[in-house]
Design a protein around this motif. Structure first.
Motif, PDB file in Angstrom:
ATOM      1  N   ARG A 335      26.011  39.678  24.489  1.00 22.66           N
ATOM      2  CA  ARG A 335      26.679  38.373  24.447  1.00 22.66           C
ATOM      3  C   ARG A 335      28.054  38.424  25.113  1.00 22.66           C
ATOM      4  O   ARG A 335      28.569  39.506  25.366  1.00 22.66           O
ATOM      5  CB  ARG A 335      26.873  37.969  22.981  1.00 22.66           C
ATOM      6  N   PRO A 336      28.636  37.279  25.338  1.00 19.00           N
ATOM      7  CA  PRO A 336      30.006  37.298  25.865  1.00 19.00           C
ATOM      8  C   PRO A 336      30.926  38.035  24.896  1.00 19.00           C
ATOM      9  O   PRO A 336      30.729  37.959  23.686  1.00 19.00           O
ATOM     10  CB  PRO A 336      30.394  35.820  25.931  1.00 19.00           C
ATOM     11  N   ALA A 337      31.889  38.724  25.425  1.00 15.30           N
ATOM     12  CA  ALA A 337      32.829  39.455  24.575  1.00 15.30           C
ATOM     13  C   ALA A 337      33.604  38.477  23.715  1.00 15.30           C
ATOM     14  O   ALA A 337      33.945  37.380  24.163  1.00 15.30           O
ATOM     15  CB  ALA A 337      33.781  40.254  25.448  1.00 15.30           C
ATOM     16  N   ARG A 338      33.884  38.892  22.486  1.00 14.14           N
ATOM     17  CA  ARG A 338      34.597  38.012  21.563  1.00 14.14           C
ATOM     18  C   ARG A 338      35.990  37.678  22.098  1.00 14.14           C
ATOM     19  O   ARG A 338      36.526  36.601  21.834  1.00 14.14           O
ATOM     20  CB  ARG A 338      34.694  38.706  20.205  1.00 14.14           C
ATOM     21  N   THR A 339      36.555  38.620  22.838  1.00 14.84           N
ATOM     22  CA  THR A 339      37.899  38.387  23.373  1.00 14.84           C
ATOM     23  C   THR A 339      37.921  37.232  24.371  1.00 14.84           C
ATOM     24  O   THR A 339      38.975  36.706  24.701  1.00 14.84           O
ATOM     25  CB  THR A 339      38.417  39.654  24.087  1.00 14.84           C
ATOM     26  N   MET A 340      36.737  36.861  24.860  1.00 15.45           N
ATOM     27  CA  MET A 340      36.685  35.754  25.822  1.00 15.45           C
ATOM     28  C   MET A 340      36.879  34.404  25.152  1.00 15.45           C
ATOM     29  O   MET A 340      37.233  33.430  25.797  1.00 15.45           O
ATOM     30  CB  MET A 340      35.340  35.743  26.555  1.00 15.45           C
TER      31      MET A 340
END
Lengths: 383, 353
Positions: A335-340
């Motif tokens: 999944r997309p990184a949480r930081t994104m």
């Protein structure tokens, strides 16, 4: 003389390994690259409407719109859209007449999870394939408890492995295909690690998500994804994450295994396992968008290919082989990184501002309610 | 003789319990419970996932789960699912919650809830630092107490409205799933005790999640500040407390009042951390467990009238108010400072605000 003998021995072993490597490089690899079969969670376009992504890990299931009708007493067949399933020996629980002892004789059938068979290294372009009747394959599903569960290969327009996941935790599905490649026995192991979790069932087993199961009794060669220290059932591999994989041969770590990772976005990386059989890789953040456009629930897929050639004389189905080439594939989502899409800095700012404002508010409120000391003197002499 | 001896022993035990300091016992139970519900998971302890307290699954070491997270997940379904056999799981969960709840009734809040314990510790810290505390005025108390019912209603309604349309209205955004967990201070504060700061974040996925995660952080900050100036600040707004009250009559642990023996001295309401006045004013009701009560039994401790307040398990008295017990706990003195220390005096530090 002794030195010459030793030199000849070394020369012989070097030549043996070199020849094995060259055979693997020039003869087996091109064949394997075309032949790599893997288990995929992504449905073909023709089945898009029938398939539903289930649970937070978005595993593909066959869409079931209606629940089966309650069978009338004495009726011979269940008249429902699951009529076909009712005839299937593996689905006896849906029919009241076939199995009167069954407790769940009506109601919605358990979900059927699906993994497709695909061939080729590219995730977007790999074709959906079907196995011939002559193909020598073995399909196995292992439960989180390490028990063998039912899994079948359905051969329709597209082939898929169909199974139920009833327990919480990681299931391992294996499709093992053995093929004759001249002097080499090619073993294609398509592995899928499937996490079955529903928040509806609670989170009391979340720490159990950590153990990694591998089964030397099913396959000699295996790759496992090592769990992160804080991993639970809600864990997702995400771009920007560091993941560690371990190659295991006959239950022991195996060094020098070539592993290639391909992602749906086209990123690819090749690495070799270290002396502990491990390799760590950081999934690069391979897509960028503004937070307004980012779909945090979007799952992209990656596929891992590991190759290992073993020089061993074996006899399989009456034919002798000098080499065994293992070709293992494992696919999962990221999944997309949480930081994104989330920010701790903003979180702290909101938290601290609220604290400061509320403390200041209380202080001001209390100060305003303070009344200055007033002494009231009664002059009793006037009365 | 044997019968007399047994009776004598019973009387001795009863006297010992009635004279004991329940608050001290409660302190140790709270301490143990806090460690159990925050770190128990590290020792592979599993208690259940439908608990009537904030045993938050966001805490890595939590050995269980709060019922509210379960019910929000279960209601995040279409009507068709809810009214199918799958919907039985909702009743099953409620049943498990009730089984847990039956034993301790609202004492889950007073003795076991880690968030409640944390508030009590903050109160201790405030006392140590010598800051004054506040109490709600009568009007504010009445107005604010309805908030927990509103929150309970919303935590049921919002998950349903994400999957179903009410009166043709549009579906609520997915970002509002488990709405109460998103704003619950337990999700943000309890993981800090395991060194996990990952819950302090604003999620920019969509406007709904930005709003909910920001609101969660605002409430967590208010929780810390509020608990510092008001005893059991959050319990007053807690939807779990509202849910528990709906079933409190079936709990086997009860607290009863004998209105004929009550002199309305007001000790009970003065020591109440929540500030419930009915406990002193209501001389007609037998069942004295109110919706804000957390069954800490401070009121029973502070009552000097023989058997005016009692704690019962079904019909057996386990702890009763006695004159002897009162004086043992608070001492025979009229010293205002001593009484103030025990909360038995409305001093200038204790203001109705």
């Amino acid at each position: 003389m002794l030195f010459l003998k030793k030199l000849k021995k070394i020369e012989k072993s070097v030549l043996t390994y070199l020849s094995g490597f060259l055979i693997s490089l020039f003869l087996i690899q091109p064949v394997i690259a075309q032949e790599t079969i893997w288990l995929s969670n992504t449905p073909p376009k023709s089945m898009d409407k029938e398939v539903k992504a289930n649970g937070m890990h978005r595993l593909s299931t066959l869409e079931t719109k209606k629940r089966s009708a309650r069978p009338k007493s004495g009726s011979k067949k269940v008249k429902s859209e699951y009529g076909k399933a009712a005839k299937d020996s593996t689905n006896k629980r849906y029919t009241k007449n076939e199995d009167k002892k069954s407790k769940r004789s009506y109601g919605p059938p358990p979900k059927k999870y699906i993994q497709w068979l695909r061939k080729g290294s590219s995730i977007t372009d790999a074709e959906y394939i079907c196995l011939n009747d002559s193909t020598n394959y073995q399909l196995t599903l292992m439960s989180p408890e390490g028990k063998k569960e039912g899994i079948e290969l359905v051969k329709n327009k597209t082939c898929y492995a169909k199974f139920e996941l009833n327990e919480e935790g990681y299931y391992n599905a294996y499709l093992i295909i053995k093929k004759d490649l001249g002097d080499t026995l090619h073993i294609n192991i398509a592995k899928a690690e499937l996490l079955n979790h529903s928040c509806r069932n609670g989170h009391h087993k979340k720490l159990e998500a950590r153990p990694v199961n591998y089964y030397p009794e099913i396959t000699d060669f295996e790759i496992i994804r090592e769990r992160n220290p804080h991993e639970d059932y809600h864990y997702f591999t995400s771009s920007g994450n560091m993941e560690t994989y371990k190659a295991i041969f006959e239950g022991k770590p195996l060094a020098g295994v070539k592993v290639r990772i391909n992602t749906e976005k086209g990123w690819s990386k090749t690495q070799y396992t270290n002396e502990n059989g491990e390799l760590s890789t950081e999934y690069i953040q391979d897509y960028f968008s503004s937070w307004q456009e980012l779909n945090t629930r979007e799952i992209y897929y990656y596929m891992l290919e590991a190759d290992y050639t073993l020089k061993k004389d074996i006899n399989y189905k009456g034919k002798g082989y000098g080499y065994i080439h293992y070709s293992l594939t494992m696919s999962d989502g990221y999944r997309p990184a949480r930081t994104m899409y989330s920010s701790m800095v903003w979180g702290l700012v909101v938290f601290l501002i609220t604290m400061v404002v509320s403390v200041a508010g209380i202080f001001i409120y209390k100060e305003r309610r303070k009344r200055p000391y007033k002494e009231i003197k009664f002059n009793e002499s006037n009365k | 003789m044997n019968l007399i001896n047994k009776n004598m022993q019973k009387i001795k035990i009863k006297k010992y319990i009635n004279n004991s300091n329940v608050s001290r016992f409660r302190f140790w139970i709270q301490l143990l419970s806090f460690f159990l519900f925050v770190y128990g998971g590290y020792f592979f302890i599993e208690i259940g996932s439908r608990l009537p307290i904030f045993s938050c699954p966001y805490v890595e070491g939590s050995p269980g789960g709060c019922y509210l997270i379960g019910v929000q997940h279960e209601l995040h379904s279409t009507w068709a699912t809810i009214f199918s056999p799958r919907g039985i799981s909702i009743l099953k969960s409620l049943g498990i919650f009730l089984i847990f709840f039956l034993f301790l009734n609202k004492a889950w809040c007073g003795f076991v809830c880690p968030l409640g314990t944390l508030q009590d510790w903050i109160t201790r810290l405030r006392k140590m630092l010598g800051f004054s505390f506040v109490r709600y005025g009568e009007m504010s108390f009445k107005r604010l107490k309805s908030i927990k019912y509103i929150l309970l209603f919303l935590l049921i309604l919002i998950p349903l409205a994400i999957k179903n349309s009410f009166f043709g209205l549009p579906f609520l955004p997915e970002g509002m799933h488990t709405p109460f967990c998103q704003i619950c201070p337990a999700r943000i504060i309890l993981p800090l005790f395991t060194g996990d700061t990952s819950q302090i974040f604003v999620d920019f996925t969509d406007p709904a999640t930005i709003a909910m995660t920001s609101l969660g952080l605002i409430i967590a900050a208010l929780f810390l500040v509020g608990s510092f100036v008001k005893k059991r600040f959050f319990c007053f707004f807690c939807p779990m407390s509202a849910l528990q009250f709906l079933f409190s009559k079936i709990g086997i642990l009860r607290m009863v009042k004998d209105g004929d023996k009550c002199t309305r001295c007001g000790n009970c309401s003065r020591v109440c951390d929540i500030g419930i006045t009915e406990i002193a004013d209501d001389v007609l009701s037998k069942n004295i467990v109110k919706d804000d009560c957390m069954m800490c039994f401070k009121c029973v401790e502070a009552c000097p009238e023989e058997d005016a307040l009692k704690v019962k398990v079904v019909n057996f008295d386990i702890f009763s108010a006695t004159e002897e017990g009162f004086f043992k706990r608070y001492g025979e003195t009229d010293d205002p400072e001593h009484l103030e220390k025990h909360g038995l005096l409305n001093s200038n530090k204790e203001k109705d605000e």
